[in-house]
Design a protein around this motif. Sequence first.
Motif, PDB file in Angstrom:
ATOM      1  N   ALA A 118       0.857  -1.187  -0.116  1.00 45.85           N
ATOM      2  CA  ALA A 118       0.058  -0.031  -0.035  1.00 45.85           C
ATOM      3  C   ALA A 118       0.948   1.317   0.039  1.00 45.85           C
ATOM      4  O   ALA A 118       0.301   2.133  -0.705  1.00 45.85           O
ATOM      5  N   ALA A 119       2.010   1.383   0.904  1.00 47.12           N
ATOM      6  CA  ALA A 119       2.726   2.434   0.763  1.00 47.12           C
ATOM      7  C   ALA A 119       3.457   2.619  -0.612  1.00 47.12           C
ATOM      8  O   ALA A 119       3.650   3.735  -1.136  1.00 47.12           O
ATOM      9  N   ARG A 120       3.784   1.790  -1.340  1.00 45.03           N
ATOM     10  CA  ARG A 120       4.271   1.925  -2.798  1.00 45.03           C
ATOM     11  C   ARG A 120       3.292   2.143  -3.642  1.00 45.03           C
ATOM     12  O   ARG A 120       3.393   3.227  -4.445  1.00 45.03           O
ATOM     13  N   CYS A 121       2.050   1.920  -3.321  1.00 46.16           N
ATOM     14  CA  CYS A 121       0.944   2.207  -4.215  1.00 46.16           C
ATOM     15  C   CYS A 121       0.742   3.650  -3.777  1.00 46.16           C
ATOM     16  O   CYS A 121       0.383   4.658  -4.811  1.00 46.16           O
ATOM     17  N   MET A 122       0.772   4.188  -2.565  1.00 43.26           N
ATOM     18  CA  MET A 122       0.770   5.564  -2.522  1.00 43.26           C
ATOM     19  C   MET A 122       1.631   6.460  -3.135  1.00 43.26           C
ATOM     20  O   MET A 122       1.582   7.398  -3.553  1.00 43.26           O
ATOM     21  N   ASP A 123       2.938   5.761  -3.203  1.00 41.62           N
ATOM     22  CA  ASP A 123       4.005   6.794  -3.494  1.00 41.62           C
ATOM     23  C   ASP A 123       4.044   6.899  -5.029  1.00 41.62           C
ATOM     24  O   ASP A 123       4.406   7.682  -5.726  1.00 41.62           O
ATOM     25  N   MET A 124       3.081   5.820  -5.770  1.00 39.03           N
ATOM     26  CA  MET A 124       3.193   5.662  -7.121  1.00 39.03           C
ATOM     27  C   MET A 124       1.859   6.288  -7.604  1.00 39.03           C
ATOM     28  O   MET A 124       1.496   6.403  -8.738  1.00 39.03           O
ATOM     29  N   ASP A 125       1.251   7.166  -6.576  1.00 42.47           N
ATOM     30  CA  ASP A 125      -0.291   7.635  -6.691  1.00 42.47           C
ATOM     31  C   ASP A 125      -1.243   6.824  -7.444  1.00 42.47           C
ATOM     32  O   ASP A 125      -1.880   7.132  -8.245  1.00 42.47           O
ATOM     33  N   LEU A 126      -1.325   5.601  -7.001  1.00 36.81           N
ATOM     34  CA  LEU A 126      -2.161   4.640  -7.351  1.00 36.81           C
ATOM     35  C   LEU A 126      -3.419   4.346  -6.425  1.00 36.81           C
ATOM     36  O   LEU A 126      -4.079   3.597  -6.945  1.00 36.81           O
ATOM     37  N   ILE A 127      -3.327   4.920  -5.291  1.00 41.50           N
ATOM     38  CA  ILE A 127      -4.571   4.830  -4.310  1.00 41.50           C
ATOM     39  C   ILE A 127      -5.495   5.942  -4.516  1.00 41.50           C
ATOM     40  O   ILE A 127      -5.021   7.142  -4.515  1.00 41.50           O
ATOM     41  N   ASP A 128      -6.667   5.504  -4.719  1.00 45.20           N
ATOM     42  CA  ASP A 128      -8.045   6.779  -4.818  1.00 45.20           C
ATOM     43  C   ASP A 128      -8.520   7.109  -3.342  1.00 45.20           C
ATOM     44  O   ASP A 128      -8.604   8.285  -2.871  1.00 45.20           O
ATOM     45  N   GLU A 129      -8.598   5.969  -2.505  1.00 47.10           N
ATOM     46  CA  GLU A 129      -9.064   6.434  -1.041  1.00 47.10           C
ATOM     47  C   GLU A 129      -8.768   5.301  -0.096  1.00 47.10           C
ATOM     48  O   GLU A 129      -8.296   4.174  -0.182  1.00 47.10           O
ATOM     49  N   LEU A 130      -8.802   5.704   1.194  1.00 44.99           N
ATOM     50  CA  LEU A 130      -8.300   4.895   2.304  1.00 44.99           C
ATOM     51  C   LEU A 130      -9.377   4.812   3.066  1.00 44.99           C
ATOM     52  O   LEU A 130     -10.301   5.843   3.625  1.00 44.99           O
ATOM     53  N   LEU A 131      -9.903   3.508   3.636  1.00 45.97           N
ATOM     54  CA  LEU A 131     -10.648   3.359   4.402  1.00 45.97           C
ATOM     55  C   LEU A 131     -10.086   2.615   5.796  1.00 45.97           C
ATOM     56  O   LEU A 131      -9.482   1.293   5.770  1.00 45.97           O
ATOM     57  N   VAL A 132     -10.073   3.308   7.031  1.00 48.11           N
ATOM     58  CA  VAL A 132      -9.520   2.902   8.120  1.00 48.11           C
ATOM     59  C   VAL A 132     -10.246   2.742   9.209  1.00 48.11           C
ATOM     60  O   VAL A 132     -10.923   3.563   9.865  1.00 48.11           O
ATOM     61  N   HIS A 133     -10.367   1.545   9.728  1.00 47.22           N
ATOM     62  CA  HIS A 133     -10.805   1.258  11.004  1.00 47.22           C
ATOM     63  C   HIS A 133      -9.977   1.304  12.103  1.00 47.22           C
ATOM     64  O   HIS A 133      -9.076   0.349  12.105  1.00 47.22           O
ATOM     65  N   VAL A 134     -10.317   2.036  13.073  1.00 47.08           N
ATOM     66  CA  VAL A 134      -9.351   2.438  14.081  1.00 47.08           C
ATOM     67  C   VAL A 134     -10.021   1.608  15.373  1.00 47.08           C
ATOM     68  O   VAL A 134     -11.096   2.112  15.865  1.00 47.08           O
TER      69      VAL A 134
END
Length: 176
Positions: A118-134
Amino acid sequence: MAKVLWHVSMSLDGFIAGVGDDMGWMAGYALPEASAPDIVQRIGALVIGGRTYSLARTDAGRPYGGAFSGPMFVPTREDPQSAAPGFTFVREGLAAALELASSAAGEKDVVVFGAKTAARCMDMDLIDELLVHVLPVLLGDGVRMFEHRGGTLHRLERIGLSSGPDVVDLRYRVHR
């Protein structure tokens, strides 16, 4: 086109897995009613990192407790013929795995699993949204949700917030 979603559960202190990749700490928490019913139904494909694959290929570690039965793509250098049933190894890299997953997902979401993937995807601008359950847990150590040595600033826009008796859901759109 499919939306690429980083979907993750996280401890209050920022860990998505405990020491030794332990995921047992997540058991027993109820998701907020606003997000729980249709999360899995909106997923068309998964892109899974190598470490997560090693956990997910067993019955006990199946994504979403076995509720998801769609295509799962793993960017890896491994021989594609050695993939466990239900998984496709993609040797052409992360972007190619996401392309294949998007095609397979159609109008549904592609979910990315695995902190490093996921971090690599973020750095490549490939993630559109994040859904985080805290979840209301402090682990103190384990696998961080996002760790990037040297740092990279990613601006997010909150597009959703809901809470249940145990869990707070945060949903963000990634600014490009």
